[in-house]
Design a protein around this motif. Structure first.
Motif, short mmCIF file in Angstrom:
data_model
loop_
_atom_site.label_atom_id
_atom_site.label_comp_id
_atom_site.label_asym_id
_atom_site.label_seq_id
_atom_site.Cartn_x
_atom_site.Cartn_y
_atom_site.Cartn_z
N TYR A 43 -21.90 -0.07 -33.22
CA TYR A 43 -21.89 -0.16 -31.76
C TYR A 43 -21.17 -1.42 -31.28
O TYR A 43 -20.50 -1.40 -30.25
CB TYR A 43 -23.32 -0.09 -31.22
CG TYR A 43 -23.92 1.29 -31.31
CD1 TYR A 43 -23.34 2.34 -30.63
CD2 TYR A 43 -25.03 1.55 -32.08
CE1 TYR A 43 -23.86 3.64 -30.71
CE2 TYR A 43 -25.56 2.83 -32.18
CZ TYR A 43 -24.97 3.87 -31.49
OH TYR A 43 -25.48 5.13 -31.58
N ALA A 44 -21.31 -2.50 -32.04
CA ALA A 44 -20.63 -3.74 -31.67
C ALA A 44 -19.12 -3.53 -31.70
O ALA A 44 -18.40 -3.93 -30.78
CB ALA A 44 -21.03 -4.87 -32.62
N ARG A 45 -18.63 -2.87 -32.73
CA ARG A 45 -17.19 -2.61 -32.85
C ARG A 45 -16.70 -1.78 -31.67
O ARG A 45 -15.66 -2.06 -31.11
CB ARG A 45 -16.90 -1.88 -34.15
CG ARG A 45 -16.47 -2.82 -35.26
CD ARG A 45 -16.09 -2.03 -36.50
NE ARG A 45 -16.92 -2.46 -37.61
CZ ARG A 45 -17.79 -1.70 -38.24
NH1 ARG A 45 -17.95 -0.43 -37.90
NH2 ARG A 45 -18.50 -2.17 -39.23
N LEU A 46 -17.49 -0.78 -31.29
CA LEU A 46 -17.09 0.06 -30.16
C LEU A 46 -16.97 -0.75 -28.87
O LEU A 46 -16.16 -0.45 -28.01
CB LEU A 46 -18.08 1.20 -29.95
CG LEU A 46 -17.99 2.39 -30.89
CD1 LEU A 46 -19.06 3.41 -30.56
CD2 LEU A 46 -16.61 3.05 -30.83
N LYS A 47 -17.81 -1.77 -28.75
CA LYS A 47 -17.74 -2.60 -27.55
C LYS A 47 -16.76 -3.75 -27.72
O LYS A 47 -16.60 -4.57 -26.82
CB LYS A 47 -19.13 -3.17 -27.23
CG LYS A 47 -19.94 -2.27 -26.30
CD LYS A 47 -21.11 -3.01 -25.70
CE LYS A 47 -21.80 -2.15 -24.65
NZ LYS A 47 -23.03 -2.77 -24.16
N GLY A 48 -16.13 -3.82 -28.88
CA GLY A 48 -15.16 -4.89 -29.12
C GLY A 48 -15.82 -6.24 -29.31
O GLY A 48 -15.31 -7.27 -28.88
#
Lengths: 311, 275
Positions: A107-112
Motif C-alpha cells: 500500500y505504501a508503494r501505491l501511495k508513492g
C-alpha cells in the motif's frame, strides 16, 4: 493546487441521494466538514453511514445531488487525488497469505511512500513484533490495527474511519482513539462512523446523527442537546424530614421525582439551570448535596432516534 | 514506481506465494515430457526434426491445458477481491480502475510466461538432447511457445470478463468450467458432428474456415500446424496446410482480438461498477 475555498470545506455534500433499485439508502444529505475538524457519523446499522462514506470516496456515484471532497468530485477526479485520503473500511480485509510488512509495503508503494516509513507506523500501532507474520494468523484487533496503519500512510489530509473500533476490547479501543487524536492534532480532518456513542463522546468536534439514510441532526454535543430540549437532572440530597418542604419549594422549577427520604431529582431545562441552583442555595442547610447531570449522548441519541423522523 | 507495475508484481508474487507458478510449471512441463517420452519412439522418416514433431504433440496439449491454467488464474481476479473486500480498499488508493485490470493481466501473463518458458523449455531441452536432429526447427517451437502465451492471454482476458460479470466467486468458477468445456472441447466436437451429418455437403470450405476461425483454440491449432511446412508434414496434414492458405498475420490478428476485446469490455464494465 487546491484552492482556498476547498481547503475551508474539505467535505461538501449537498442534497446527495443514493438509490439502489427502489431502495433509497441515502436521502437528501447535506454535510460539510471543515479542515481539521473531527466529524462523527452516528446511526444504527443500515442507516446509510457506509454508503455515505463510499459516496465521498468515489466508490459509488450519487443518484442525485452533489458530493465534493478536497474541492473535486471524488467519482470523476483523477486517481492521484486519492493520495491525500486515508480509509479504514468496516471489517477490513487483506490478502491473508501476505505478511503484515508486505501488506503495508504494497500500500505504501501505491501511495508513492518510501517503505522506510512503514516501520515507524508499525511501532505506532503496536504491530512491530507481528510485522513478519502472515496476516492469516492475526487476531481481529491486529487486523484492525493493520487497517489503521494503512490508513495512516503518508499522513493523509482526510481520514475516513468506518466503525474503526467495532470488535475491539476497551483498552485497544482507547489506544486506537489515542492514535486518531494524535493525527487530528497534526491537522488531519477526519470522518468517523460509529454506533457506539460513549466512545465518541468528547472526541468529536461535531456529531451528525443518521437515520434511515437521512441526517436528522448535526452539531456539537451541546447544540444537539439544546435542540433536543432534553432536561438536565438536578439531584439533591436533603436532611431527613425536610424532603416534602424542599420538593414543594422547587415544584415550580420543573418536574420533581422523590427517589426516597433523602434524595430528590428535579428535571428542568438546561437554560434555567442557574435560576434553579440559586433557588436551591437559598434553601439553606437542609440541602446537603447537589449534582447537576447534563443529558448524556446516549439520551440525546435515543431522543433523535425515537422522536425525529426524516422528512 | 508506476501503479500498473506495482500491481503486476504483486499479482506475480501472489502466484509464487500460493504455489500457482510452481503448479503451472509442473503441469505444463510434466505433461509435455510425458507426452514426448511416449511419442518419441515412432518418429520414422518423415523429414521433420524432433522439435517439429514435438510442436505437433505440444500444440494438441496446449489447446487443452493453457486455457485451463489461464482460466484458473483469472476467474476470481475481480470477483474474488470484491468478495474478500480487498477491492474496496484498493480503489481508494491512487490507482485507476483500468490499471487494476491491466496490472493483474500483466501479473498473470508473467506467471504464464514462467510456466511456458520453464515447462516447455525443459521439454525442448529434453527433445534436443535425446534426438539427433539437434536444434533444427527451433523457429516452429518458439512460435508454438509464443502463440501458447497468446492463447493463454485470450483466456485470461475471458476469465476477467467472467469475473466482472458475476456476483459470486462460485458462479465465476462454474462459468469458467463451462466456458472451457464449450470453447475447448464441445465446439470442435459439434463442428465435427455437423460436418459428418452434412451429407448434402452444404457447408462449403468458406463457411467451414469461418467456423474454424471463430474459435481461438482452432485458430491457435491452425497457426501452429500450418505456419511451417515441416510441422505440417509431421502432423500429416501437409496438403491441408497448403490449401488452407490462411496468412499468419490473419491468424495472429484474430487471436489478438480474442485478447483485446474481452479485456477492453472488462475494463469498461469495471469502470461503471459501483462498490
Amino acid at each position: 493546487m487546491v484552492n482556498a475555498a476547498a481547503v475551508e470545506k474539505v467535505i461538501d455534500v449537498a442534497g446527495a441521494v443514493k438509490r439502489y433499485g427502489d431502495k433509497t439508502v441515502v436521502r437528501d444529505v447535506d454535510l460539510s466538514v471543515r479542515a481539521g475538524e473531527h466529524m462523527v457519523l452516528i446511526g444504527h446499522n443500515g442507516a446509510g453511514k457506509t454508503t455515505l462514506m463510499k459516496l465521498m470516496l468515489g466508490l459509488t456515484r450519487p443518484s442525485a445531488g452533489r458530493v465534493r471532497v478536497l474541492g473535486a468530485d471524488p467519482a470523476t477526479a483523477g486517481a492521484g487525488r486519492r493520495r491525500a485520503l486515508g480509509y479504514l473500511p468496516e471489517s477490513v480485509a487483506f490478502h491473508s497469505a501476505m505478511k503484515g510488512r508486505e501488506v503495508l509495503a504494497f500500500y505504501a508503494r501505491l501511495k508513492g511512500i518510501a517503505p522506510a516509513e512503514c516501520r515507524s507506523i508499525f511501532e505506532q500501532v503496536g504491530l512491530d513484533r507481528a510485522a513478519d507474520r502472515p496476516v492469516r494468523t492475526y487476531s481481529k484487533g491486529m487486523r484492525q490495527r493493520l487497517g489503521l496503519a494503512q490508513a495512516m500512510l503518508g499522513k493523509p489530509q482526510l481520514l475516513f474511519l468506518d466503525e474503526p473500533t467495532s470488535g475491539l476490547d476497551p483498552s485497544l479501543r482507547r489506544h486506537f482513539y489515542g492514535l486518531i487524536d494524535t493525527l487530528s492534532r497534526s491537522g488531519t480532518t477526519s470522518l468517523t462512523s460509529s454506533h457506539s456513542l460513549n466512545e465518541v463522546e468528547a472526541r468529536a468536534d461535531r456529531i451528525a446523527i443518521m437515520k434511515m439514510g437521512a441526517i436528522v441532526a448535526c452539531g456539537t454535543q451541546a447544540e444537539l442537546s439544546r435542540q433536543a430540549g432534553l432536561p438536565i437532572v438536578v439531584r439533591l440530597g436533603v436532611r431527613s424530614g425536610s424532603g416534602a418542604r424542599v420538593a414543594e419549594s422547587l415544584a415550580a422549577m420543573g418536574k420533581i421525582h422523590r427517589r426516597d427520604e433523602h434524595r430528590i431529582d428535579l428535571f428542568c431545562l438546561g437554560a434555567s439551570k442557574m435560576v434553579v441552583l440559586r433557588q436551591i442555595a437559598a434553601l439553606g442547610e437542609v440541602v446537603e448535596d447537589v449534582d447537576v447531570m447534563p443529558p448524556r449522548l446516549d439520551d440525546i441519541y435515543s431522543h433523535y432516534m425515537e422522536n425525529v423522523q426524516p422528512q | 514506481m508506476n501503479a500498473l507495475w506495482i500491481l503486476a508484481v504483486n499479482e506475480y508474487l501472489d502466484g509464487l506465494r500460493n504455489r500457482w507458478v510452481a503448479a503451472a510449471i509442473m503441469l505444463l512441463g510434466g505433461t509435455a515430457l510425458a507426452l514426448l517420452l511416449v511419442g518419441s519412439a515412432p518418429t520414422g522418416t518423415v523429414g521433420a526434426g524432433a522439435l517439429e514433431i514435438s510442436v505437433v504433440s505440444l500444440t494438441s496439449l496446449s489447446v487443452y491445458l493453457v486455457p485451463l491454467i489461464a482460466l484458473l488464474l483469472s476467474f476470481d481476479a475481480l470477483v474474488g477481491e470484491f468478495e474478500r473486500g480487498t477491492m474496496l480498499l484498493l480503489l481508494t488508493y491512487p490507482v485507476a480502475r483500468w490499471q487494476v485490470v491491466l496490472g493483474k493481466f500483466f501479473g498473470h501473463m508473467m506467471i504464464l510466461l514462467t510456466a511456458v518458458a520453464v515447462g516447455y523449455g525443459a521439454a525442448a531441452l529434453f527433445t534436443v538432447l535425446v534426438s539427433d536432429s539437434g536444434t533444427a526447427g527451433w523457429q516452429a517451437y518458439l512460435t508454438m511457445m509464443s502463440s501458447s502465451l497468446l492463447l493463454g492471454a485470450a483466456f485470461i482476458a475471458l476469465g476477467y470478463l467472467i469475473s466482472v460479470l458475476v456476483r459470486e466467486r462460485s458462479t465465476a468458477a462454474g462459468a469458467a468450467v463451462v466456458l472451457w468445456l464449450i470453447v475447448v472441447v464441445l465446439y470442435d466436437l459439434a463442428l465435427l458432428g455437423v460436418l459428418l451429418a452434412d451429407h448434402a455437403q452444404q457447408i462449403g470450405p468458406g463457411l467451414f474456415s469461418a467456423l474454424m476461425l471463430a474459435s481461438p483454440t482452432d485458430t491457435y491449432r491452425i497457426l501452429n500446424l500450418t505456419a511451417f511446412d515441416s510441422v505440417g508434414q509431421a502432423a500429416g496434414i501437409a496438403g491441408v496446410a497448403a490449401r488452407s492458405g490462411f496468412a499468419v498475420s490473419l491468424l495472429l490478428g484474430l487471436m489478438t482480438l480474442w485478447v483485446v476485446v474481452p479485456l477492453a469490455t472488462t475494463m469498461a464494465l469495471f469502470q461503471r461498477r459501483e462498490l
